[in-house]
Scaffold this active site. Sequence first.
Site, PDB file in Angstrom:
ATOM      1  N   HIS A 193       1.459   3.232  -6.475  1.00 44.93           N
ATOM      2  CA  HIS A 193       2.595   3.913  -5.851  1.00 44.93           C
ATOM      3  C   HIS A 193       2.885   3.259  -4.492  1.00 44.93           C
ATOM      4  CE1 HIS A 193       5.178   7.199  -4.668  1.00 44.93           C
ATOM      5  NE2 HIS A 193       4.855   7.926  -5.700  1.00 44.93           N
TER       6      HIS A 193
ATOM      7  N   GLY B 195      -1.700   4.370  -9.002  1.00 40.52           N
ATOM      8  CA  GLY B 195      -0.730   4.719 -10.035  1.00 40.52           C
ATOM      9  C   GLY B 195      -0.409   3.549 -10.951  1.00 40.52           C
TER      10      GLY B 195
ATOM     11  N   TYR C 149      -4.133  14.028  -7.221  1.00 37.62           N
ATOM     12  CA  TYR C 149      -3.421  13.586  -8.418  1.00 37.62           C
ATOM     13  C   TYR C 149      -2.874  14.792  -9.168  1.00 37.62           C
ATOM     14  CZ  TYR C 149      -2.384   9.328 -11.000  1.00 37.62           C
ATOM     15  OH  TYR C 149      -1.748   8.224 -11.533  1.00 37.62           O
TER      16      TYR C 149
HETATM   17  O1  YXS Z   1       1.909  -5.649   5.712  1.00 42.74           O
HETATM   18  P1  YXS Z   1       2.981  -6.088   4.749  1.00 42.74           P
HETATM   19  O2  YXS Z   1       4.375  -5.622   5.093  1.00 42.74           O
HETATM   20  O3  YXS Z   1       2.884  -7.557   4.376  1.00 42.74           O
HETATM   21  O4  YXS Z   1       2.666  -5.301   3.339  1.00 42.74           O
HETATM   22  C1  YXS Z   1       1.385  -5.460   2.774  1.00 42.74           C
HETATM   23  C2  YXS Z   1       0.955  -4.101   2.260  1.00 42.74           C
HETATM   24  O5  YXS Z   1       1.278  -3.047   3.149  1.00 42.74           O
HETATM   25  C3  YXS Z   1       1.787  -3.999   1.016  1.00 42.74           C
HETATM   26  N1  YXS Z   1       1.189  -3.051   0.059  1.00 42.74           N
HETATM   27  C4  YXS Z   1       1.702  -1.854  -0.227  1.00 42.74           C
HETATM   28  N2  YXS Z   1       2.807  -1.229   0.235  1.00 42.74           N
HETATM   29  C5  YXS Z   1       3.037   0.013  -0.262  1.00 42.74           C
HETATM   30  N3  YXS Z   1       2.243   0.639  -1.155  1.00 42.74           N
HETATM   31  C6  YXS Z   1       1.144   0.024  -1.632  1.00 42.74           C
HETATM   32  N4  YXS Z   1       0.405   0.656  -2.562  1.00 42.74           N
HETATM   33  C7  YXS Z   1       0.823  -1.277  -1.160  1.00 42.74           C
HETATM   34  N5  YXS Z   1      -0.185  -2.152  -1.386  1.00 42.74           N
HETATM   35  C8  YXS Z   1       0.058  -3.232  -0.633  1.00 42.74           C
HETATM   36  O6  YXS Z   1       1.796  -5.294   0.445  1.00 42.74           O
HETATM   37  C9  YXS Z   1       1.595  -6.267   1.497  1.00 42.74           C
HETATM   38  C10 YXS Z   1       0.381  -7.108   1.148  1.00 42.74           C
HETATM   39  O7  YXS Z   1      -0.706  -6.218   1.144  1.00 42.74           O
HETATM   40  P2  YXS Z   1      -2.164  -6.734   1.543  1.00 42.74           P
HETATM   41  O8  YXS Z   1      -2.053  -7.619   2.727  1.00 42.74           O
HETATM   42  O9  YXS Z   1      -3.018  -5.532   1.632  1.00 42.74           O
HETATM   43  O10 YXS Z   1      -2.541  -7.617   0.259  1.00 42.74           O
HETATM   44  P3  YXS Z   1      -4.010  -8.040  -0.205  1.00 42.74           P
HETATM   45  O11 YXS Z   1      -3.792  -9.072  -1.255  1.00 42.74           O
HETATM   46  O12 YXS Z   1      -4.846  -8.346   0.981  1.00 42.74           O
HETATM   47  O13 YXS Z   1      -4.626  -6.725  -0.864  1.00 42.74           O
HETATM   48  C11 YXS Z   1      -4.069  -6.260  -2.069  1.00 42.74           C
HETATM   49  C12 YXS Z   1      -4.545  -4.797  -2.293  1.00 42.74           C
HETATM   50  C13 YXS Z   1      -3.812  -4.218  -3.520  1.00 42.74           C
HETATM   51  C14 YXS Z   1      -6.070  -4.787  -2.520  1.00 42.74           C
HETATM   52  C15 YXS Z   1      -4.206  -3.975  -1.026  1.00 42.74           C
HETATM   53  O14 YXS Z   1      -2.832  -4.195  -0.708  1.00 42.74           O
HETATM   54  C16 YXS Z   1      -4.421  -2.514  -1.249  1.00 42.74           C
HETATM   55  O15 YXS Z   1      -5.567  -2.022  -1.224  1.00 42.74           O
HETATM   56  N6  YXS Z   1      -3.284  -1.780  -1.481  1.00 42.74           N
HETATM   57  C17 YXS Z   1      -3.387  -0.335  -1.715  1.00 42.74           C
HETATM   58  C18 YXS Z   1      -3.923  -0.064  -3.135  1.00 42.74           C
HETATM   59  C19 YXS Z   1      -3.936   1.430  -3.356  1.00 42.74           C
HETATM   60  O16 YXS Z   1      -4.774   2.156  -2.817  1.00 42.74           O
HETATM   61  N7  YXS Z   1      -2.969   1.937  -4.135  1.00 42.74           N
HETATM   62  C20 YXS Z   1      -2.808   3.357  -4.413  1.00 42.74           C
HETATM   63  C21 YXS Z   1      -1.408   3.779  -3.876  1.00 42.74           C
HETATM   64  S1  YXS Z   1      -1.175   5.528  -4.041  1.00 42.74           S
HETATM   65  C22 YXS Z   1      -1.050   5.710  -5.744  1.00 42.74           C
HETATM   66  O17 YXS Z   1      -0.900   4.747  -6.469  1.00 42.74           O
HETATM   67  C23 YXS Z   1      -1.079   7.056  -6.338  1.00 42.74           C
HETATM   68  C24 YXS Z   1      -0.256   8.049  -5.601  1.00 42.74           C
HETATM   69  S2  YXS Z   1      -2.735   7.567  -6.465  1.00 42.74           S
HETATM   70  O18 YXS Z   1      -3.386   7.113  -5.221  1.00 42.74           O
HETATM   71  O19 YXS Z   1      -2.729   8.984  -6.553  1.00 42.74           O
HETATM   72  O20 YXS Z   1      -3.241   6.891  -7.578  1.00 42.74           O
END
Ligand code: YXS
Length: 259
Positions: free
Chosen positions: A64, A108, A138
Amino acid sequence: MSLVLTEKRDTTGIITLNNIAKRNALSEALISEITAALNGFRALNIRAVVLRAPPGVKVWSAGHDISELPDRGRDPLGFNDPLRILIRAIQEFPAPVIALIEGGVWGGGCEVAMACDMLVATPEATFAITPAKLGIPYNLGGVLTLLNMIPLPVAKEMLFTAQPIPAEQALNLGIINYIQPAAQIEAFVLAMTARISANSPLSIAVMKEELRLLSSAHAISPELFERMQGARRIVYDSDDYQEGLDAFRAKRQPQFSGK
Ligand code: YXS
């Protein structure tokens, strides 16, 4: 710039998530392009869909779009949330949707992949379900999607630890259908869609719908539903929910107080 790429190969439709800069975070804009692509495929004689990211990605989807999650006080995963709309669009699409997975699948994004009818992943793919890492409660429909795909002890481990599991473990658990090397995975998946396309689309569509209806057929009393919604509200009203959002925005580790 399009956030997804679409392609028609014979009777297979391919949707490629293409917002790599944001790790294919499932924003409202990205989701509306995916659902538009699916609706477009409905109008054509598409008999199977492949949902993928560009070859070689490190992240299939980061889940998400956290920047679009509401601050505390509002359900972040309500029925009309774009993520919920996408899950239903995949589950209700009248032909098989196959997730071709390379890289990490987060939050998500896992539910989107697991809402697909079959999953084929590269050996390096990983799956992490992360609401606990963000303080997010969730929703029942989302938990049911996961429960239909993942054995209960493993679903609890993934939800409570928020840690990734590797493709091999997902294969052993039956969460994914096959593991294929990156160099062969597209040809493997297209051979699968060719086999599907040679069969009766009407028969497949009705069996997909029967499986969807039966797997979501759970008797929940109004009192039970209201009890769960009340419990979820305590969470999305909490300091911890706000802390999870603030920590991600500040690119720091959250400090959860339990309040
Ligand atoms: O700083 P900039 O502008 O370059 O943006 C960064 C991140 O902020 C962005 N980004 C995201 N933006 C919005 N929502 C996200 N979920 C998201 N994930 C990343 O993308 C740019 C690059 O991210 P960066 O520098 O962290 O990349 P990386 O290659 O070092 O790491 C990749 C990840 C995926 C490991 C890391 O970005 C990460 O941990 N992202 C969050 C993963 C996560 O926790 N997702 C759950 C979202 S909430 C959801 O899905 C549901 C509601 S639930 O949680 O209930 O399942």
